[in-house]
Design an enzyme around this catalytic site. Sequence first.
Site, PDB file in Angstrom:
ATOM      1  CB  CYS A   1     -11.524  -0.830 -13.692  1.00 30.75           C
ATOM      2  SG  CYS A   1     -10.937  -0.466 -15.122  1.00 30.75           S
ATOM      3  N   PRO A   2     -13.440  -3.007 -15.646  1.00 34.96           N
ATOM      4  CG  PRO A   2     -13.746  -3.982 -17.713  1.00 34.96           C
ATOM      5  CD  PRO A   2     -13.155  -4.348 -16.652  1.00 34.96           C
TER       6      PRO A   2
END
Length: 84
Positions: free
Chosen positions: A18-19
């Site tokens: 993430c992201p």
Amino acid sequence: MHTPASDPTVLDLRGLICPLPVLKTAKAMKGLAPGARVIIEVTDPMARIDIPHFCSEHGHALIATETVTADGGDILRFTIDKAP
């Protein structure tokens, strides 16, 4: 809408955290026609939250979410149709 004759775009985003899976998905989908089908494969468990939220925010249809167990662990696979 997706037509059965068209091949989906497959994004192998395994190993990214993430992201990055959402960012790379968004970038790839910009170049696709409305209704195009995208299959995303990720290993980041946060994608279970991030990808559905991304679809909801941008109007894409989340068609399926599945977990596939492979030699290296679990792979999350999302099938998405791009918003019209």
